[in-house]
Design an enzyme around this catalytic site. Sequence first.
Site, PDB file in Angstrom:
ATOM      1  N   CYS A  57      31.830  11.346  87.558  1.00 46.84           N
ATOM      2  CA  CYS A  57      32.607  10.159  86.595  1.00 46.84           C
ATOM      3  C   CYS A  57      33.487  10.299  85.127  1.00 46.84           C
ATOM      4  CB  CYS A  57      31.805   8.988  86.784  1.00 46.84           C
ATOM      5  SG  CYS A  57      33.127   7.873  85.681  1.00 46.84           S
ATOM      6  N   CYS A  96      33.487   7.987  82.402  1.00 48.12           N
ATOM      7  CA  CYS A  96      32.150   7.591  81.945  1.00 48.12           C
ATOM      8  C   CYS A  96      32.028   8.846  80.735  1.00 48.12           C
ATOM      9  CB  CYS A  96      31.135   7.065  83.146  1.00 48.12           C
ATOM     10  SG  CYS A  96      31.708   6.639  84.317  1.00 48.12           S
ATOM     11  N   ASP A  97      32.446   9.923  81.537  1.00 51.17           N
ATOM     12  CA  ASP A  97      31.632  10.746  80.350  1.00 51.17           C
ATOM     13  C   ASP A  97      32.780  11.625  79.884  1.00 51.17           C
ATOM     14  OD1 ASP A  97      29.334  10.599  80.836  1.00 51.17           O
ATOM     15  OD2 ASP A  97      29.395  11.723  82.962  1.00 51.17           O
TER      16      ASP A  97
END
Length: 327
Positions: free
Chosen positions: A138, A141-142
């Site tokens: 992701c 997300c990261d």
Amino acid sequence: MIMGETRHTRLLIIGSGPAGYTAAVYGARAMLNPLLVQGIQPGGQLTITTEVENWPGDSEVQGPALMERMEAHARAMGAEVIADHVATLDLSARPFRAEADSGTTMTADAVILATGAQAKWLGLPSEEKFKGFGVSACATCDGFFYRGREVVVIGGGNTAVEEALFLTNFASKVTLIHRRDSLRAEKILQDRLFRHPKIAVLWNHGVEEVLGDADPLGVTAVRVRDVMSGAVSDVPCAGFFVAIGHAPASELVQGQVEMHHGNYVKVKPGGTETSVPGVFAAGDLTDHVYRQAVTSAGMGCMAALDAERWLAEQASQPAPAEPQPMG
Ligand code: FAD
Ligand code: NAP
């Protein structure tokens, strides 16, 4: 809901992606008072992306914002939305029975399965070792953790290309590795990818191993193999993003409903009925071809209409006769 309680609903919807929320809107408007269980990813897959450019009516909308609107819409129509996760589902008898992580039991006259899909992994032991420590599925997300660092993305579909483009916001260089010499991503995305100065594409390569340090745990490179020549080399990177597609989240109903094509739930062609009467399925859980937000929403609508019709048919059938005393 109160922990340990048992609730009955006419319509239980499992999943809070576009399919689940659309089913909830239609189910609520049909006065079925649906109960929707969100699962561990409230809002579904679109909550891990940024711009969505193909949702009709919005030339550009952020995925998480779109899903918040869908949730608000479902609630406004009267659906009950519950932050819980269905741990087990028993479809062998009616009413159907679901046990949630919170300890709540839900019984339902009809069920709509809308549990979507989850990211696939390569299955390498080193990938497992570095998950959360440089290996991710992701970018939204990261990606932030890789400011000024080099990253690698593997995959050739829309997700891989979007992840690569998104990572250019942070990374100094993005290498996209693909096992073939052409991408399956949409042409508009390919065009953006090829024109981006920070992105390099490594064609005809597979990743064999994630390399890294033990203390502190972190990725330093991926070991790749040229699928044509067999030559092995290392691509330095601090982050490795796996974007090789998604598999249906059908574990809950494994062995209970018919499936096909890699555990996608089978539905009646052109409809949403599963092999169990009273159980309907919609969205990515059933769809190995289109897998889009709009098609999932469309199927969510169909599932709610199918469930409403089925429930009405059940109600119009004469109640089973009371057992008479023998002799
Ligand atoms: P999902 O969105 O997968 O939602 C599944 C839901 O089920 C989740 O809420 C989850 O919590 C819940 N769930 C699962 N198991 C349980 C359980 N046991 N109990 C309770 N709940 C459970 N499509 C587009 O059309 N346009 C795009 O731009 C686009 N971008 C994308 C970007 C990314 C990074 C990804 C990964 C996908 C993208 N897609 C896009 C595809 C789109 O997100 C999916 O087609 C769509 O979300 C599928 O909707 P769904 O409702 O079937 O399931
Ligand atoms: P996908 O379209 O299935 O693509 C997966 C990619 O990973 C393919 O290129 C595949 O290679 C590669 N791959 C699969 N297994 C691999 C392995 N073991 N090793 C190396 N490479 C591997 O999956 P996706 O990109 O996640 O997209 C899923 C669905 O969501 C699609 O329907 C897509 O259209 C939709 N989506 C839409 C958008 C958008 O509309 N903007 C954005 C994201 C996703 P091959 O090409 O060789 O098979």
